[in-house]
Design an enzyme around this catalytic site. Structure first.
Site, PDB file in Angstrom:
ATOM      1  N   ARG A  97       0.842  -1.146   0.098  1.00 38.26           N
ATOM      2  CA  ARG A  97      -0.025  -0.191   0.017  1.00 38.26           C
ATOM      3  C   ARG A  97       0.945   1.309  -0.033  1.00 38.26           C
ATOM      4  NH1 ARG A  97      -5.292   1.181   1.617  1.00 38.26           N
ATOM      5  NH2 ARG A  97      -5.868   3.098   2.666  1.00 38.26           N
ATOM      6  N   HIS A 124      -6.797   1.173  -7.051  1.00 33.93           N
ATOM      7  CA  HIS A 124      -7.087   0.278  -5.868  1.00 33.93           C
ATOM      8  C   HIS A 124      -7.915  -0.882  -6.365  1.00 33.93           C
ATOM      9  CE1 HIS A 124      -7.627  -0.685  -1.714  1.00 33.93           C
ATOM     10  NE2 HIS A 124      -8.452   0.453  -1.573  1.00 33.93           N
ATOM     11  N   GLN A 127      -9.843  -3.260  -3.961  1.00 34.65           N
ATOM     12  CA  GLN A 127     -11.286  -2.734  -3.625  1.00 34.65           C
ATOM     13  C   GLN A 127     -12.285  -2.917  -4.613  1.00 34.65           C
ATOM     14  OE1 GLN A 127     -12.302  -1.056  -0.581  1.00 34.65           O
ATOM     15  NE2 GLN A 127     -14.261  -1.416  -1.555  1.00 34.65           N
ATOM     16  N   ASP A 213     -16.866   8.115  -2.991  1.00 34.62           N
ATOM     17  CA  ASP A 213     -15.834   7.909  -2.042  1.00 34.62           C
ATOM     18  C   ASP A 213     -15.444   9.519  -1.641  1.00 34.62           C
ATOM     19  OD1 ASP A 213     -13.381   7.055  -0.821  1.00 34.62           O
ATOM     20  OD2 ASP A 213     -12.368   6.819  -2.659  1.00 34.62           O
ATOM     21  N   CYS A 251     -16.442   3.079  -0.006  1.00 33.26           N
ATOM     22  CA  CYS A 251     -15.292   1.915   0.253  1.00 33.26           C
ATOM     23  C   CYS A 251     -14.645   2.319   1.678  1.00 33.26           C
ATOM     24  CB  CYS A 251     -14.167   2.240  -0.601  1.00 33.26           C
ATOM     25  SG  CYS A 251     -13.202   3.647  -0.921  1.00 33.26           S
ATOM     26  N   ARG A 279     -14.001  -7.210   1.209  1.00 36.20           N
ATOM     27  CA  ARG A 279     -12.810  -6.848   1.158  1.00 36.20           C
ATOM     28  C   ARG A 279     -12.127  -8.084   1.395  1.00 36.20           C
ATOM     29  NH1 ARG A 279      -9.843  -1.977   1.185  1.00 36.20           N
ATOM     30  NH2 ARG A 279      -8.311  -3.269   0.857  1.00 36.20           N
TER      31      ARG A 279
END
Length: 291
Positions: A97, A124, A127, A213, A251, A279
């Protein structure tokens, strides 16, 4: 194989990952990754990414090792390529990450084990696995989805992934925060129809799922006020959703009162907590296929 963007998978491989995720979600009785280890590199903080990967590896019979910036030599100037080769001596896969997508590309170039993107400034994709799993559980394979808000990394991955699955996608963003043209070019290779607009009402009309988001992502704090001004018309609230049966996704973490209102996030439309659970299942489906 590495998983840096969702379209690193072919549509057939993506289908296999999602099928594996569904199977695992129904039954974690086995230990398909017994004695396997996942190294987890974190340049950016996270709740869901860390816990879902760590608990997920345990459910699969394996082990996860958390490595923050201050825990390893990468944070003290060691070249990324050296870190990649060292980790490959011990672990069976790496999840990273990171601040810069280029870091992932270097890790992948020098790693002999799979590298998984746990988030970068460009994408991402893990996700997106959760998002697709959620959409298809609730709506089905022919869902119409809308993205409303900032054209960020989550939006980029979701748009391409949904197109790969044959979903129709409408992306509503302000012109100054639109998705890069390259994202639409990638999505155009797949069966789903992708439409861009600056009108959030147009986007949600007829949508089965509306996704949003945060407007100010990590690294964008200096632009906070101008982002809030530009994105205010894109708030996902009951007024925007009036007259629709749309479900809502986010998310997380959410900034209640900015990109989404409290009543929508906590209301009957919300799929947010199913997304959060998925997830782990989506990532586990991926890890089983990669490792």
């Amino acid at each position: 194989m590495h998983f840096l963007t969702v379209d690193d998978l072919t549509p057939t491989e993506l289908d296999s990952v999602l099928t594996s995720a569904r199977d695992l979600k129904g039954d974690y009785a086995g230990t398909p990754l017994a004695d396997r280890s996942l190294a987890m590199l974190f340049e950016k903080a996270s709740t869901r990414t860390r816990v879902s990967f760590e608990v997920g590896m345990t459910k699969l019979g394996g082990h996860a090792v958390f490595l923050g910036k201050e825990d390893i030599q990468l944070g003290r100037g060691e070249p990324v390529k050296d870190t990649a080769r060292a980790l490959a001596c011990y672990a069976d896969a790496v999840m990273a990450r990171v601040d810069d997508h280029e870091t992932l590309e270097t890790l992948a170039a020098y790693s002999s084990i799979p590298v998984v993107n746990g988030l970068s400034d460009e994408a991402h994709p893990v996700q997106t696995l959760a998002d697709l799993l959620t959409v298809e559980e609730v709506v089905g394979d022919d869902a119409s989805v809308a993205w409303v808000g900032d054209g960020n990394n989550v939006a980029a991955s979701f748009t391409v992934g949904a197109a790969m699955r044959g979903h129709d996608v409408t992306v509503a963003t302000p012109a100054e925060y639109a998705l890069d043209d390259g994202v639409f070019d990638r999505a155009s290779d797949y069966p789903g129809t992708v439409t861009a607009t600056t009108d959030p009402e147009e986007a949600v009309a007829g949508a089965d799922v509306v996704y949003t988001d945060v407007w100010v992502s990590m690294g964008d704090e200096d632009e906070r006020e101008q982002r809030l001004d530009a994105l205010q018309p894109y708030q996902v609230n009951e007024e925007l959703l009036a007259g629709t049966d749309a479900k809502v996704m986010h998310c997380l973490p959410a900034h209640r009162g900015e990109e989404i209102t409290e009543d929508v996030l906590e209301g009957e439309r919300s799929l947010v907590w199913r997304q959060a659970e998925n997830r782990m299942h989506g990532q586990n489906g991926l890890l089983v296929q990669l490792v």
